[in-house]
Design a protein around this motif. Structure first.
Motif, PDB file in Angstrom:
ATOM      1  N   ILE A   1      -7.641   6.571   3.029  1.00 26.08           N
ATOM      2  CA  ILE A   1      -7.294   6.227   1.638  1.00 26.08           C
ATOM      3  C   ILE A   1      -6.549   7.382   0.984  1.00 26.08           C
ATOM      4  O   ILE A   1      -5.519   7.176   0.335  1.00 26.08           O
ATOM      5  N   ALA A   2      -7.047   8.611   1.197  1.00 24.90           N
ATOM      6  CA  ALA A   2      -6.396   9.781   0.596  1.00 24.90           C
ATOM      7  C   ALA A   2      -4.968   9.919   1.112  1.00 24.90           C
ATOM      8  O   ALA A   2      -4.029  10.171   0.331  1.00 24.90           O
ATOM      9  N   ALA A   3      -4.783   9.707   2.423  1.00 25.55           N
ATOM     10  CA  ALA A   3      -3.437   9.826   3.004  1.00 25.55           C
ATOM     11  C   ALA A   3      -2.508   8.763   2.444  1.00 25.55           C
ATOM     12  O   ALA A   3      -1.338   9.040   2.122  1.00 25.55           O
ATOM     13  N   GLN A   4      -3.012   7.548   2.299  1.00 28.47           N
ATOM     14  CA  GLN A   4      -2.179   6.470   1.756  1.00 28.47           C
ATOM     15  C   GLN A   4      -1.818   6.733   0.294  1.00 28.47           C
ATOM     16  O   GLN A   4      -0.700   6.419  -0.138  1.00 28.47           O
ATOM     17  N   ILE A   5      -2.753   7.315  -0.456  1.00 26.82           N
ATOM     18  CA  ILE A   5      -2.457   7.646  -1.862  1.00 26.82           C
ATOM     19  C   ILE A   5      -1.353   8.694  -1.936  1.00 26.82           C
ATOM     20  O   ILE A   5      -0.404   8.575  -2.714  1.00 26.82           O
ATOM     21  N   VAL A   6      -1.459   9.729  -1.081  1.00 28.64           N
ATOM     22  CA  VAL A   6      -0.425  10.785  -1.073  1.00 28.64           C
ATOM     23  C   VAL A   6       0.930  10.188  -0.705  1.00 28.64           C
ATOM     24  O   VAL A   6       1.955  10.477  -1.346  1.00 28.64           O
ATOM     25  N   LEU A   7       0.943   9.313   0.314  1.00 30.04           N
ATOM     26  CA  LEU A   7       2.201   8.677   0.714  1.00 30.04           C
ATOM     27  C   LEU A   7       2.771   7.826  -0.417  1.00 30.04           C
ATOM     28  O   LEU A   7       3.980   7.835  -0.670  1.00 30.04           O
ATOM     29  N   ALA A   8       1.898   7.079  -1.084  1.00 28.47           N
ATOM     30  CA  ALA A   8       2.353   6.195  -2.164  1.00 28.47           C
ATOM     31  C   ALA A   8       2.886   7.000  -3.339  1.00 28.47           C
ATOM     32  O   ALA A   8       3.882   6.612  -3.960  1.00 28.47           O
ATOM     33  N   VAL A   9       2.246   8.138  -3.631  1.00 27.48           N
ATOM     34  CA  VAL A   9       2.715   8.987  -4.736  1.00 27.48           C
ATOM     35  C   VAL A   9       4.064   9.612  -4.377  1.00 27.48           C
ATOM     36  O   VAL A   9       4.969   9.718  -5.211  1.00 27.48           O
ATOM     37  N   ALA A  10       4.215   9.981  -3.097  1.00 25.47           N
ATOM     38  CA  ALA A  10       5.468  10.611  -2.650  1.00 25.47           C
ATOM     39  C   ALA A  10       6.619   9.602  -2.635  1.00 25.47           C
ATOM     40  O   ALA A  10       7.767   9.957  -2.911  1.00 25.47           O
ATOM     41  N   SER A  11       6.338   8.353  -2.296  1.00 22.23           N
ATOM     42  CA  SER A  11       7.390   7.324  -2.234  1.00 22.23           C
ATOM     43  C   SER A  11       6.885   6.037  -2.889  1.00 22.23           C
ATOM     44  O   SER A  11       6.608   5.056  -2.196  1.00 22.23           O
ATOM     45  N   PRO A  12       6.770   6.035  -4.219  1.00 19.88           N
ATOM     46  CA  PRO A  12       6.167   4.873  -4.893  1.00 19.88           C
ATOM     47  C   PRO A  12       6.946   3.577  -4.692  1.00 19.88           C
ATOM     48  O   PRO A  12       6.351   2.509  -4.551  1.00 19.88           O
ATOM     49  N   ARG A  13       8.253   3.692  -4.647  1.00 17.13           N
ATOM     50  CA  ARG A  13       9.067   2.478  -4.534  1.00 17.13           C
ATOM     51  C   ARG A  13       8.879   1.815  -3.158  1.00 17.13           C
ATOM     52  O   ARG A  13       8.688   0.607  -3.068  1.00 17.13           O
ATOM     53  N   GLU A  14       8.954   2.651  -2.118  1.00 17.59           N
ATOM     54  CA  GLU A  14       8.806   2.116  -0.759  1.00 17.59           C
ATOM     55  C   GLU A  14       7.383   1.602  -0.521  1.00 17.59           C
ATOM     56  O   GLU A  14       7.176   0.606   0.153  1.00 17.59           O
ATOM     57  N   ALA A  15       6.407   2.318  -1.114  1.00 21.58           N
ATOM     58  CA  ALA A  15       5.010   1.935  -0.904  1.00 21.58           C
ATOM     59  C   ALA A  15       4.703   0.575  -1.520  1.00 21.58           C
ATOM     60  O   ALA A  15       3.885  -0.180  -0.998  1.00 21.58           O
TER      61      ALA A  15
END
Lengths: 133, 52
Positions: A49-63
């Motif tokens: 979950i933490a990794a997915q949150i970091v990824l989503a914050v880094a690329s909100p549009r793609e996520a």
């Protein structure tokens, strides 16, 4: 690098980390699986979950964008491939159980197969996202 | 038009547009028509098939 590929890398590394720690505890240090399983599951869930949150914050549009048709093909092919890894592990585990009647060995083999199957799925996703699909 | 803009217009990611350009992915017929429509041309003006 595509978002799905980054996600597969992160999830794969997370699983290597948590799965490796679990196997070290159980196989290396002799901790009972019943004691190591809860930290393993919790660690895997929390880190994922933490990794997915970091990824989503880094690329909100793609996520937030839905899986497109090529990614869907990649995901389906990778899942198909990983099902063979899991099935092989289960068959090996059942064979080992038939020969030894050792339930704990069956548990270890099936759980290791689950981890390897998931790693195979992430690896196949990374490979296919870079290949001709 | 950028790859990202084209991808957004037809409902796929930029990376899928790149894969189509590099002949690493054959899009669905629907996406093919969508791409042709974006450029206001026919399907065969955008895509070709060299056969087996």
């Amino acid at each position: 690098m595509a978002f799905r590929e980054r996600s597969a890398w992160v999830m794969g590394c997370t699983l290597v980390l948590v799965g490796g720690f679990y196997l070290k505890l159980v196989i290396g240090d002799g901790v009972p699986p019943s004691s190591a399983a809860i930290p393993f599951v919790l660690g895997a869930v929390v880190l994922s979950i933490a990794a997915q949150i970091v990824l989503a914050v880094a690329s909100p549009r793609e996520a937030s964008s839905p899986v497109d048709e090529r990614e869907r093909v990649v995901i389906e092919k990778a899942a198909h491939f990983s099902s063979y890894v899991l099935a092989t592990g289960v068959v090996v585990g059942l064979g080992a159980f038939m020969l030894s009647q050792d339930g704990m060995r069956l548990f270890h083999i099936v759980l290791t197969s689950l981890i390897l199957g998931q790693l195979a799925e992430y690896g196949a996703q990374i490979f296919l996202l870079r290949s001709r699909v | 038009m950028s790859q990202a803009a084209l991808g957004e217009a037809v409902g796929v990611t930029r990376h899928t547009i790149i894969a189509i350009e590099q002949a690493r992915y054959s899009p669905s017929l629907e996406t093919g028509f969508r791409i042709a429509r974006v450029f206001n041309v026919g399907l065969e003006d955008v895509f070709g098939w060299e056969g087996d």
